[in-house]
Structure formats: structure tokens, C-alpha cells
Scaffold this active site. Structure first.
Site, short mmCIF file in Angstrom:
data_model
loop_
_atom_site.label_atom_id
_atom_site.label_comp_id
_atom_site.label_asym_id
_atom_site.label_seq_id
_atom_site.Cartn_x
_atom_site.Cartn_y
_atom_site.Cartn_z
N ARG A 267 32.44 -4.74 -33.11
CA ARG A 267 32.68 -3.30 -33.01
C ARG A 267 34.19 -3.03 -33.04
O ARG A 267 34.92 -3.51 -32.16
CB ARG A 267 32.07 -2.77 -31.71
CG ARG A 267 32.46 -1.35 -31.34
CD ARG A 267 31.83 -0.33 -32.25
NE ARG A 267 32.12 1.02 -31.80
CZ ARG A 267 31.94 2.10 -32.54
NH1 ARG A 267 31.46 1.98 -33.78
NH2 ARG A 267 32.20 3.29 -32.07
N GLU B 267 9.04 -7.35 -4.68
CA GLU B 267 9.02 -8.60 -3.89
C GLU B 267 10.05 -8.56 -2.75
O GLU B 267 10.70 -9.55 -2.43
CB GLU B 267 9.16 -9.81 -4.80
CG GLU B 267 7.87 -10.01 -5.59
CD GLU B 267 7.79 -11.30 -6.35
OE1 GLU B 267 8.18 -12.33 -5.79
OE2 GLU B 267 7.31 -11.28 -7.49
N GLY C 130 28.34 4.86 -26.61
CA GLY C 130 27.30 5.84 -26.92
C GLY C 130 26.05 5.20 -27.49
O GLY C 130 24.93 5.63 -27.20
N GLY D 254 5.10 -0.52 2.41
CA GLY D 254 5.94 -1.15 1.39
C GLY D 254 6.77 -2.24 2.04
O GLY D 254 6.31 -3.37 2.21
N GLU E 288 0.86 -1.19 0.00
CA GLU E 288 0.00 0.00 0.00
C GLU E 288 0.90 1.24 0.00
O GLU E 288 2.10 1.13 0.25
CB GLU E 288 -0.90 0.00 1.24
CG GLU E 288 -1.85 -1.18 1.28
CD GLU E 288 -2.73 -1.20 2.53
OE1 GLU E 288 -2.62 -0.27 3.37
OE2 GLU E 288 -3.53 -2.15 2.65
N ILE F 49 29.64 -1.26 -22.53
CA ILE F 49 30.36 -1.88 -23.65
C ILE F 49 29.80 -1.38 -24.99
O ILE F 49 30.54 -1.18 -25.95
CB ILE F 49 30.32 -3.42 -23.52
CG1 ILE F 49 31.25 -3.84 -22.37
CG2 ILE F 49 30.71 -4.11 -24.82
CD1 ILE F 49 31.21 -5.31 -22.00
N1 CAA Z 1 7.24 -17.78 6.73
C1 CAA Z 1 6.27 -17.97 7.66
N2 CAA Z 1 6.01 -17.08 8.63
C2 CAA Z 1 6.76 -15.96 8.68
C3 CAA Z 1 7.80 -15.70 7.76
C4 CAA Z 1 8.03 -16.67 6.75
N3 CAA Z 1 8.99 -16.50 5.84
N4 CAA Z 1 8.37 -14.51 8.04
C5 CAA Z 1 7.72 -14.04 9.12
N5 CAA Z 1 6.74 -14.91 9.50
C6 CAA Z 1 5.82 -14.78 10.63
C7 CAA Z 1 6.62 -14.72 11.93
O1 CAA Z 1 6.88 -16.00 12.44
C8 CAA Z 1 5.69 -13.93 12.82
O2 CAA Z 1 4.66 -14.80 13.29
P1 CAA Z 1 4.00 -14.62 14.78
O3 CAA Z 1 3.41 -13.25 14.82
O4 CAA Z 1 3.00 -15.72 14.82
O5 CAA Z 1 5.16 -14.75 15.72
C9 CAA Z 1 5.04 -12.95 11.87
O6 CAA Z 1 5.14 -13.53 10.56
C10 CAA Z 1 5.70 -11.58 11.87
O7 CAA Z 1 7.06 -11.77 11.52
P2 CAA Z 1 8.16 -10.62 11.68
O8 CAA Z 1 8.10 -10.06 13.06
O9 CAA Z 1 9.47 -11.15 11.19
O10 CAA Z 1 7.60 -9.52 10.67
P3 CAA Z 1 8.11 -8.05 10.38
O11 CAA Z 1 6.97 -7.12 10.50
O12 CAA Z 1 9.37 -7.76 11.15
O13 CAA Z 1 8.43 -8.11 8.81
C11 CAA Z 1 9.76 -8.43 6.82
C12 CAA Z 1 9.39 -8.89 8.25
C13 CAA Z 1 10.73 -9.50 6.36
C14 CAA Z 1 10.44 -7.07 6.80
C15 CAA Z 1 8.48 -8.43 5.94
O14 CAA Z 1 7.62 -7.37 6.30
C16 CAA Z 1 8.79 -8.33 4.47
O15 CAA Z 1 9.10 -9.32 3.82
N6 CAA Z 1 8.70 -7.09 3.90
C17 CAA Z 1 8.82 -6.91 2.48
C18 CAA Z 1 7.47 -7.00 1.84
C19 CAA Z 1 7.54 -7.39 0.41
O16 CAA Z 1 8.34 -8.22 0.00
N7 CAA Z 1 6.65 -6.83 -0.37
C20 CAA Z 1 6.58 -7.17 -1.75
C21 CAA Z 1 5.21 -6.92 -2.24
S1 CAA Z 1 4.81 -7.91 -3.60
C22 CAA Z 1 5.50 -7.25 -4.97
O17 CAA Z 1 6.37 -6.45 -4.92
C23 CAA Z 1 5.00 -7.93 -6.17
C24 CAA Z 1 5.12 -7.25 -7.46
O18 CAA Z 1 4.85 -6.11 -7.67
C25 CAA Z 1 5.46 -8.12 -8.60
#
Ligand code: CAA
Length: 410
Positions: A259, A355, A332, A121, A117, A329
Site C-alpha cells: 500500500r 469460557e 478505510g 454467566g 444460563e 493499518i
Molecule cells: N478446579 C477444581 N475445583 C474448583 C476449581 C478448579 N479450578 N475452582 C473452584 N473449584 C471448587 C472449589 O474448590 C469449591 O469447592 P468446595 O465447595 O468443595 O469448597 C467450589 O468449586 C466453589 O469454588 P469457588 O467458591 O471458587 O466458586 P465461585 O462461585 O466463587 O466461582 C468462578 C468461581 C471462578 C467465578 C467461577 O464461577 C467461574 O469460572 N465463572 C466463569 C464461568 C465460565 O467460565 N463460564 C463459561 C461458560 S462456557 C462457554 O463460554 C463456552 C462457549 O460458549 C464456547
């Protein structure tokens, strides 16, 4: 025919000749999507029982790599359907899988993933879109940003806050179909790269989604499903980056071979040779790390998050470096739009961002290392005791943490 040959055939016959056209038009290339579907590529990662080919993440990555060698935009246009369908595969009920996956596998339906959102992010858990239960429906309100495939897609996996009072069960995922009243496509972004695939805002205004479209039909598992999805999808972004690097390296090698400057092909100069050798080495290293990570996902290995993040960050940093060097490489000419190489550099940039930014990937890797470190404390036996004062003593640790930096001991 194996996946690589099949994907390469579409890439060379259909994708490469059309890449510049759709980059310029910034329009969804339906003729390319049809060719991918006809070649049976749209269901590679979907199990046979849901109408797919029963391949795994390794197969998906090979296809993404081959398509991205010809066009990075088509690489994501294809891979984003895997990203969108992973929540259903990971957390959907049998009924939801049977309802949605066969259409995606045939290429008749496209799917998209709605997590980010405007104000959520990297901090994905801070999203604000709301879902409120109302009888046998959920009412969705809010908006999503950077929705890749939005507008083209028929199905959207959307994450929203279903219980604001809960810390760990705050978010749920919903399967929303195009045409549901209250669901609209907003701003269509004008992008630096991957221009053939739409990236849009999506809006929900009292959008009523049937309760049977709550992913898994149990609320509160959305964040976990989003994270598990990203663990599975990040090798695909890595493959997109590595495919771009491989494609740019091929163009740079061919160009350098004919080239001529100072009376010789520039490939005979050691400075160019060193660049090409480094580009090739990094690309090959990325390829093997991706396959290792993808295999770990396929085998449900315990260290999937770390490997997946590692391959994403290494391969996409490689993509940026290799495509930039390829432009160098070309000199221009590389800067000019009538040459194919600048598009590789533009398409590569987003792979370091979406991602999960590569900063987030490093964070995921570091968090894994911290956990692994706890099991390595036996190594303290081999580190002189003089610097270990307080290692196991909570009082000393607390005192150290509270001490101002100038009085803290090293
Ligand atoms: N698998 C399963 N569970 C997981 C997990 C995983 N890989 N990672 C975290 N969790 C669970 C944790 O166990 C925890 O569970 P409980 O609350 O039950 O204990 C919960 O999730 C929260 O985990 P964290 O405290 O680690 O979470 P956080 O808020 O610190 O965030 C982060 C971690 C890695 C920064 C995460 O927010 C993240 O990956 N951020 C990036 C988001 C992202 O990748 N966005 C991409 C959008 S999609 C896109 O871009 C697509 C496109 O356009 C093509």
C-alpha cells in the site's frame, strides 16, 4: 505429518477460501468439519484407548491456532468439541468414555458444553436448571444460554442443580443426546463474530435422561467438573485469540508492504513499523504463555488454574488489540466487508468474553496470588515493623476493619 502442518494444510486449502462465505451465511460449514475429520484432527486431544490420537492440550492449541489464523469461527467450531468432551474425560466413568469419545474422535459425533444460563454467566454456580431423580432416570427442566455448537452437536454435557439444599454438592453434570424427548433447541443467536458456528438456547421440558448418563454416576460433582473442564479448555480459547492475532498480523504486514501513500509503501513509515513490531511482540508473548499453560495442563501441574486463566486473558486481550490495529493499518479499506480484516476484529471480541470473561480470569489469577501470598509471610521480616502493627493480631485486625475510613490508620 505433525499437527501444525496437518492443521495448516486444512486451514489454507479448505478454511481460508470458505471463511467469508460462511461468515456471511451464518451457517455451520459441514464441508470444513468433514475436512477436519478426514485429516484426523477431531481426536487430537482424546487418548488412544478411546479412539483418539493421544495428543495433549499443547497439540490441541497448535491446531486451534492454525485454524484460527484462517478463520476464528472455525477455530472455535473445532475447539468446542474439546470443551464438550473434557467433562467426560475428567469425570466420566469408563463406560461413558467408551460410549461417547470414539465417535467424537472420528468426527462422526459433535459435542457441546451447557453451563451458562440467562441469569448465570460469570456466576456459574448460580444456575437454576433442575435435575430430579425418578427411578433409573433423572428429569431435567430449565434452559441453557449461549450454547456453542448447539443444534449441530449430537451430544451435550449439561449442568443442573440436583441438590438445592447442598452448598458444595448442589450441581451435577449429565450427558444428553440429541433427540431425547423434552430436549429442544430454542433461539438461534445472530452474532457479531464466529458466525459459522451456531450459538443457541437449549431447553429441557421434563427431559428424561437415563441414570447411567449422570457424569461419573455420582451426583454433586458437577461444579468441580465444570471448573476442571474450564482449566483445560481456556488455553484453547487463548490459542483461538492468538491465532486470530497471528493471522491479522500477516494480513497487515502484507498490506502495509504494497500500500503506497506519500510515494512510499506505508511499511516504510516508522509509525506503521512500531505498530507492527508491537503486534508481533505481543502475539509471540501470548504464544509462549499458551504453550507453557498447555504444557502445565498436560503435566497436571499444581498451578494449572492460574496459568490457564493468565494465558486466556493475555492472548485474547492481545487478539482484540492486534486485530483492531490491523484494521487501522488497512485504513478505510479495513472497515469494509469485502476486505478480510474486519472479520478478525469481530471474531476476536468473543474470545475476551466466553469460557470466562477476562474479568473472571483476573479474579482467578488474583485468588491464586492471595493463596501464594500466605506462604510468603517470611518476607515480613524485610519490611519495617512500624507498618506491621496488628499483622498477626486478630483483635487489632477486627478493630481496623470496623473503624470508619477517616479514622483507620494507613
Ligand atoms: N478446579 C477444581 N475445583 C474448583 C476449581 C478448579 N479450578 N475452582 C473452584 N473449584 C471448587 C472449589 O474448590 C469449591 O469447592 P468446595 O465447595 O468443595 O469448597 C467450589 O468449586 C466453589 O469454588 P469457588 O467458591 O471458587 O466458586 P465461585 O462461585 O466463587 O466461582 C468462578 C468461581 C471462578 C467465578 C467461577 O464461577 C467461574 O469460572 N465463572 C466463569 C464461568 C465460565 O467460565 N463460564 C463459561 C461458560 S462456557 C462457554 O463460554 C463456552 C462457549 O460458549 C464456547
Amino acid at each position: 505429518m505433525m499437527w501444525r502442518e496437518r492443521a495448516r494444510a486444512v486451514a489454507e486449502k479448505v478454511v481460508r477460501p470458505l471463511a467469508a462465505k460462511y461468515d456471511q451465511l451464518q451457517e455451520y460449514p459441514w464441508e470444513i468439519k468433514d475436512a477436519l475429520a478426514e485429516a484426523g484432527l477431531m481426536g487430537v486431544w482424546i487418548p488412544k484407548e478411546y479412539g483418539g490420537s493421544g495428543g495433549g492440550i499443547v497439540d490441541l492449541c497448535i491446531c486451534v491456532e492454525e485454524l484460527s489464523r484462517a478463520c476464528g469461527g472455525v477455530g472455535v467450531l473445532y475447539a468446542v468439541n474439546a470443551l464438550g468432551s473434557f467433562p467426560i474425560l475428567v469425570g466420566g466413568t469408563e463406560e461413558q468414555k467408551m460410549r461417547y469419545l470414539p465417535g467424537i474422535a472420528k468426527g462422526e459425533k459433535l459435542i457441546s458444553f451447557g453451563l451458562s444460563e440467562k441469569f448465570a454467566g460469570s456466576d456459574a454456580a448460580s444456575l437454576r436448571a433442575r435435575a430430579v431423580k425418578d427411578g433409573d432416570h433423572w428429569i431435567l427442566n430449565g434452559e441453557k444460554k449461549w450454547n456453542t455448537n448447539g443444534g449441530a452437536a449430537d451430544i451435550y454435557t449439561v449442568f443442573a442443580v440436583s441438590d438445592p439444599t447442598s452448598k458444595s454438592r448442589r450441581i451435577s453434570a449429565f450427558i444428553v443426546e440429541k433427540g431425547t424427548p423434552g430436549f429442544t433447541i430454542g433461539k438461534v443467536e445472530d452474532k457479531m463474530g464466529i458466525r459459522c458456528v451456531p450459538v443457541v438456547e437449549i431447553h429441557f421440558d421434563n427431559c428424561r435422561v437415563p441414570a447411567k448418563n449422570l457424569l461419573g454416576e455420582i451426583p454433586g460433582h458437577g461444579f468441580k467438573h465444570a471448573m476442571q473442564t474450564l482449566d483445560r479448555a481456556r488455553p484453547g480459547v487463548a490459542a483461538q485469540g492468538m491465532g486470530l492475532a497471528a493471522g491479522a498480523l500477516e494480513y497487515a504486514t502484507v498490506y502495509a508492504g504494497f500500500r503506497e501513500q506519500f510515494g512510499s509503501p506505508i511499511i516504510s513509515f516508522q509509525m506503521i513499523q512500531a505498530m507492527l513490531a508491537d503486534m508481533a511482540t505481543r502475539t509471540e508473548a501470548a504464544r509462549h504463555l499458551i504453550y507453557a499453560a498447555a504444557k502445565a495442563v498436560d503435566e497436571n501441574a499444581p498451578n494449572v488454574s492460574k496459568l490457564s486463566a493468565m494465558c486466556k486473558l493475555f492472548a485474547t486481550d492481545t487478539a482484540m488489540q492486534v486485530t483492531t490495529d490491523a484494521v487501522q493499518i488497512f485504513g478505510g479499506y479495513g472497515f469494509m466487508k469485502d476486505y478480510p480484516i474486519e472479520k478478525y476484529m469481530r471474531d476476536a471480541k468473543i474470545t475476551q468474553i466466553y469460557e470466562g470473561t477476562n474479568q473472571v480470569q483476573r479474579l482467578v489469577v488474583a485468588r491464586s496470588l492471595i493463596k501464594e501470598g500466605l506462604n510468603l509471610r517470611f518476607l515480613l521480616d524485610f519490611i519495617p515493623k512500624e507498618i506491621q502493627h496488628g499483622v498477626n493480631d486478630p483483635d487489632t485486625l477486627a478493630r481496623k476493619a470496623a473503624a470508619p475510613p477517616e479514622t483507620a490508620t494507613a
